[in-house]
Design a protein around this motif. Sequence first.
Motif, PDB file in Angstrom:
ATOM      1  N   ALA A 143       0.748  -1.162   0.032  1.00  0.00           N
ATOM      2  CA  ALA A 143       0.159  -0.083   0.155  1.00  0.00           C
ATOM      3  C   ALA A 143       0.726   1.260   0.119  1.00  0.00           C
ATOM      4  N   THR A 144       1.985   1.224   0.800  1.00  0.00           N
ATOM      5  CA  THR A 144       2.808   2.240   0.803  1.00  0.00           C
ATOM      6  C   THR A 144       3.539   2.629  -0.522  1.00  0.00           C
ATOM      7  N   LYS A 145       3.927   1.602  -1.161  1.00  0.00           N
ATOM      8  CA  LYS A 145       4.600   1.585  -2.458  1.00  0.00           C
ATOM      9  C   LYS A 145       3.524   2.150  -3.506  1.00  0.00           C
ATOM     10  N   LEU A 146       2.401   1.618  -3.399  1.00  0.00           N
ATOM     11  CA  LEU A 146       1.522   2.006  -4.601  1.00  0.00           C
ATOM     12  C   LEU A 146       0.687   3.351  -4.363  1.00  0.00           C
ATOM     13  N   ASN A 147       0.884   3.803  -3.091  1.00  0.00           N
ATOM     14  CA  ASN A 147       0.257   4.819  -2.513  1.00  0.00           C
ATOM     15  C   ASN A 147      -1.103   4.816  -2.282  1.00  0.00           C
ATOM     16  N   LEU A 148      -1.499   3.695  -1.836  1.00  0.00           N
ATOM     17  CA  LEU A 148      -3.142   3.129  -1.286  1.00  0.00           C
ATOM     18  C   LEU A 148      -3.763   3.678  -0.187  1.00  0.00           C
ATOM     19  N   ASN A 149      -4.756   3.977  -0.329  1.00  0.00           N
ATOM     20  CA  ASN A 149      -5.442   4.269   0.952  1.00  0.00           C
ATOM     21  C   ASN A 149      -6.640   3.221   1.124  1.00  0.00           C
ATOM     22  N   TYR A 150      -6.833   2.601   2.510  1.00  0.00           N
ATOM     23  CA  TYR A 150      -7.717   1.576   2.548  1.00  0.00           C
ATOM     24  C   TYR A 150      -8.211   1.573   4.058  1.00  0.00           C
ATOM     25  N   ASN A 191     -11.120 -10.079 -12.236  1.00  0.00           N
ATOM     26  CA  ASN A 191     -10.699  -8.806 -13.287  1.00  0.00           C
ATOM     27  C   ASN A 191     -10.203  -7.549 -12.618  1.00  0.00           C
ATOM     28  N   SER A 192      -9.761  -7.874 -11.368  1.00  0.00           N
ATOM     29  CA  SER A 192      -9.328  -6.756 -10.388  1.00  0.00           C
ATOM     30  C   SER A 192      -8.306  -5.939 -11.076  1.00  0.00           C
ATOM     31  N   PRO A 193      -8.320  -4.547 -11.097  1.00  0.00           N
ATOM     32  CA  PRO A 193      -7.356  -3.720 -11.657  1.00  0.00           C
ATOM     33  C   PRO A 193      -5.983  -3.616 -10.889  1.00  0.00           C
ATOM     34  N   TYR A 194      -5.808  -4.104  -9.831  1.00  0.00           N
ATOM     35  CA  TYR A 194      -4.911  -3.890  -8.718  1.00  0.00           C
ATOM     36  C   TYR A 194      -3.849  -5.066  -8.899  1.00  0.00           C
ATOM     37  N   ASP A 195      -4.357  -6.268  -9.991  1.00  0.00           N
ATOM     38  CA  ASP A 195      -3.415  -7.559  -9.789  1.00  0.00           C
ATOM     39  C   ASP A 195      -2.142  -7.267 -10.128  1.00  0.00           C
ATOM     40  N   GLU A 196      -1.656  -6.707 -11.344  1.00  0.00           N
ATOM     41  CA  GLU A 196      -0.433  -6.340 -11.653  1.00  0.00           C
ATOM     42  C   GLU A 196       0.563  -5.725 -10.737  1.00  0.00           C
ATOM     43  N   GLU A 197      -0.003  -4.501 -10.117  1.00  0.00           N
ATOM     44  CA  GLU A 197       0.884  -3.599  -9.455  1.00  0.00           C
ATOM     45  C   GLU A 197       1.237  -4.545  -8.065  1.00  0.00           C
ATOM     46  N   ILE A 198      -0.184  -4.990  -7.639  1.00  0.00           N
ATOM     47  CA  ILE A 198       0.200  -5.940  -6.268  1.00  0.00           C
ATOM     48  C   ILE A 198       1.101  -6.982  -6.263  1.00  0.00           C
ATOM     49  N   ASN A 199       0.851  -7.683  -7.264  1.00  0.00           N
ATOM     50  CA  ASN A 199       1.961  -8.851  -7.544  1.00  0.00           C
ATOM     51  C   ASN A 199       3.419  -8.380  -7.691  1.00  0.00           C
ATOM     52  N   ARG A 200       3.533  -7.479  -8.502  1.00  0.00           N
ATOM     53  CA  ARG A 200       4.953  -6.980  -8.643  1.00  0.00           C
ATOM     54  C   ARG A 200       5.567  -6.552  -7.353  1.00  0.00           C
ATOM     55  N   GLU A 201       4.881  -5.556  -6.487  1.00  0.00           N
ATOM     56  CA  GLU A 201       5.519  -5.129  -5.440  1.00  0.00           C
ATOM     57  C   GLU A 201       5.425  -6.399  -4.140  1.00  0.00           C
TER      58      GLU A 201
END
Length: 377
Positions: free
Chosen positions: A77-84, A346-356
Amino acid sequence: MTIIAPSSQPSHFGFFSLFFITAFSIIVIFYSANTYAKAPINSKTLQVGTYACPPFVITDDTNNYQGLSFLLWDNIATKLNLNYTVKVLPLKDLLAEVASGKLDIGLSCISITPEREEILDFSHSFYETNLAIAVKQKSHWETFTSIVFNKKLLQILAIISITAAVVGGIYYRLEHRVNDKLYSMQSRSARLVEGFILGLLFITKGPFNYYEFKTLTGRVITVLLAVFTTLFIASITAVLASSFTVVLINSDIKSPNDLDNVTTGAKQSSTSSEFLTNHSISHKTYPTVAAMLLALDNGEIEAIVDDDAILRYQIKMAKNKGNYEQLQVLPYQFEKQNYGIVLGENSPYDEEINRELLQFRKSNQWKKALTEYFKIK
């Protein structure tokens, strides 16, 4: 007057103007679409579902979330600047809400399975473990009675007694009239007892001195039995060692197949419960691992099945506090488990999350955390 008609062909200036306007429009449209596709991952406040599963998710009274899963997620979340925001709910409800889109992320100790993949997506695996079985150790008296009345031990004693009687009977028939050294008792019954003792010593201690026997047949049999008793003693020792090892770890369970004979517990909607169901093993279900451990300690069930890493950690932490002193995890592992972050299809977050995720798994911070929680060397 001569009138010159306007040319029907566009000027070079008009052609290039049209080209640049078209190219610029395409770039603007592409950039806008790309920006729109990426916007949600940074601007939306994600809804994260979880449940307590030490050491992967550890909560306290102030709703402070810690553990390996949140260490991983906070880094992502920090690397991708995500709020949750975080919502606590049971595993079954968590999976359902992610599948329906009410939650964006599911985070805990959630195994990746083909059945779940049919309605959900998962990140790459971030931890691998296996299913294991935990039991309650018996008291010293129960252990003693288990040894004394162990079926294998009784069978071995019966085999030894019968073999000793046969060997002793053979030597008695051959030697009792001519060998006063081995048969010194006056009565026939006493000599028979001497024969049995001789046979018992022969097969438990090994062959006697060749010259102890007076008859040729007795000496020949002694040589033949020398080989037999060596193998016999080795076999008996191995069987006894195996039998006593099982007794000392206070369980007759050698594999999941043995769970048919004991009252077993598993967590609701878990892969362990699914495993037991698929293998037609009846079991009780509990909402949490903590509830299962309490039931096992109270004697309500005789064994529980859950992920090896979770069982070992929670029992270890309980013992550090003086609880569950008699609980232990058996050294039998089966059915590999891979933990992943739950995502909607079909989540839009999968690629970024998997990379991190993959990047963080290589970090010293992750390795240090594993060492602290599991004492991995």
